[in-house]
Design an enzyme around this catalytic site. Sequence first.
Site, PDB file in Angstrom:
ATOM      1  N   ARG A 193      16.503  17.640   1.164  1.00  0.00           N
ATOM      2  CA  ARG A 193      15.179  17.378   0.626  1.00  0.00           C
ATOM      3  C   ARG A 193      15.008  18.846  -0.162  1.00  0.00           C
ATOM      4  O   ARG A 193      14.902  19.629   0.508  1.00  0.00           O
ATOM      5  CB  ARG A 193      14.609  16.903   1.986  1.00  0.00           C
ATOM      6  CG  ARG A 193      13.170  16.558   1.455  1.00  0.00           C
ATOM      7  CD  ARG A 193      13.184  15.055   0.954  1.00  0.00           C
ATOM      8  NE  ARG A 193      13.395  14.002   2.060  1.00  0.00           N
ATOM      9  CZ  ARG A 193      13.569  12.845   1.487  1.00  0.00           C
ATOM     10  NH1 ARG A 193      13.538  12.700   0.039  1.00  0.00           N
ATOM     11  NH2 ARG A 193      14.034  11.780   2.381  1.00  0.00           N
ATOM     12  N   HIS A 199      14.615  12.515  -8.137  1.00  0.00           N
ATOM     13  CA  HIS A 199      16.192  12.934  -7.470  1.00  0.00           C
ATOM     14  C   HIS A 199      16.999  13.487  -8.351  1.00  0.00           C
ATOM     15  O   HIS A 199      17.296  12.876  -9.438  1.00  0.00           O
ATOM     16  CB  HIS A 199      16.541  11.858  -6.549  1.00  0.00           C
ATOM     17  CG  HIS A 199      16.116  11.387  -5.499  1.00  0.00           C
ATOM     18  ND1 HIS A 199      14.639  12.016  -4.814  1.00  0.00           N
ATOM     19  CD2 HIS A 199      16.059  10.476  -4.387  1.00  0.00           C
ATOM     20  CE1 HIS A 199      14.316  11.273  -3.812  1.00  0.00           C
ATOM     21  NE2 HIS A 199      15.160  10.262  -3.517  1.00  0.00           N
ATOM     22  N   THR A 224       0.640  -0.947   0.021  1.00  0.00           N
ATOM     23  CA  THR A 224      -0.212   0.120  -0.017  1.00  0.00           C
ATOM     24  C   THR A 224       0.912   1.263   0.141  1.00  0.00           C
ATOM     25  O   THR A 224       0.375   2.394  -0.287  1.00  0.00           O
ATOM     26  CB  THR A 224      -0.912   0.091   1.020  1.00  0.00           C
ATOM     27  OG1 THR A 224      -0.104  -0.368   2.619  1.00  0.00           O
ATOM     28  CG2 THR A 224      -2.043  -1.034   1.115  1.00  0.00           C
ATOM     29  N   GLY A 275      10.455  10.225  -1.750  1.00  0.00           N
ATOM     30  CA  GLY A 275      11.454   9.186  -1.244  1.00  0.00           C
ATOM     31  C   GLY A 275      10.931   8.933   0.337  1.00  0.00           C
ATOM     32  O   GLY A 275      11.389   7.959   0.754  1.00  0.00           O
ATOM     33  N   CYS A 294      17.967   4.939  -2.869  1.00  0.00           N
ATOM     34  CA  CYS A 294      17.443   5.491  -4.136  1.00  0.00           C
ATOM     35  C   CYS A 294      18.669   6.326  -4.330  1.00  0.00           C
ATOM     36  O   CYS A 294      19.007   6.585  -5.752  1.00  0.00           O
ATOM     37  CB  CYS A 294      16.449   6.381  -3.804  1.00  0.00           C
ATOM     38  SG  CYS A 294      16.252   7.418  -2.483  1.00  0.00           S
TER      39      CYS A 294
END
Length: 340
Positions: free
Chosen positions: A239, A246, A14, A164, A133
Amino acid sequence: MSERKFNVAVAGATGAVGNQMIKCLEERNFPVKSIKLLASARSIGRKLTFRGESIPVEELKEDSFKGVEIALFSAGAGTSLKFAPMAYKDGCAVIDNSSGWRMDPEVPLVVPEVNPHAIAQYTKKGIIANPNCSTIQMVVPLVHIHKKYKIKRIVVSTYQSVSGTGKKAIDELFDQTRALINFLPVERKVYPHRIAFNCLPQIDVFLENDYTKEEMKMVNETRKILEDNSIGVTATTVRVPVFFGHSESINVETYEPIKASDVKDLLRNAPGIKLVDEPKKGLYPLAIDAAGQDLTLVGRIRQDESVPNGINMWIAADNIRKGAATNAVQIAEILGSKYL
Ligand code: A2P
């Protein structure tokens, strides 16, 4: 791929990555015999779609992996640490997207374009780890530079999207942006500071050395994947208020003389890479172009004129796809066709 089909499970189905894993299995036509979609007890009653079929989400439990051959995990490190060994005990190989197992010496850490041979080591614990990632997209171009010029040192700064962090963070950027442009009070739940119209030089927690955990993941995972602990790596992870994709600014210093024009030729046809490098025409990697596809976009390749052997580049990739779900499904493809 052979004709053999597999019983597959997705743990964390999910979530942002889990959901994309389901889509990748479908898009890449992975040979699925049956699929089990697992999440926490909170998700019981929910249904997700695979190949047009509505499938109920089940609670992840100790016995969830009986009869399952390949499980893709993206439900957090704690969940992986607990459930991956249980899955293997039931004969199920695990491809784990969390940080839980990545630095275990008995667990291969794999980017298929870089070190597919490492998958063979999965039998030690039954687990193959999917790297962070930011690390995945960085090593896709750097492996070629390392092989040809031997990398001495990497200095990387990341510009990482909120996806992310997961679904709640996507909502947080959306809600904060909407609140700000409507002059309403801003709520903050996920990040330590406002993310809308801001940049946060903190991803994950701070460690003893004042680097963040994300930064040290980039250092340690890069060395493990490139199989060379002598490479110097230093990272600043940030961030930024971007939903998907990214971007990274990468400076590489090499032992052998390196020329930007040769690097462009080297990377032009490399697997998993799209060279986007016509800066005067305004063509360079952008997060908005990286999002929704699987290639790592590489550009702004230029000489680092401050050192004898160095180059700079700017790259962008879809962190949920190549940075997580696609990489995991690529691993599953190799595992299924060569090792199971
Ligand atoms: P759930 O939706 O039931 O909470 P994201 O990274 O996008 O936040 O998603 C995290 C995923 O991991 C979700 O599918 C979430 O399920 C799942 N998850 C989190 N904690 C657990 C747990 N303890 N057991 C099983 N699944 C979990």
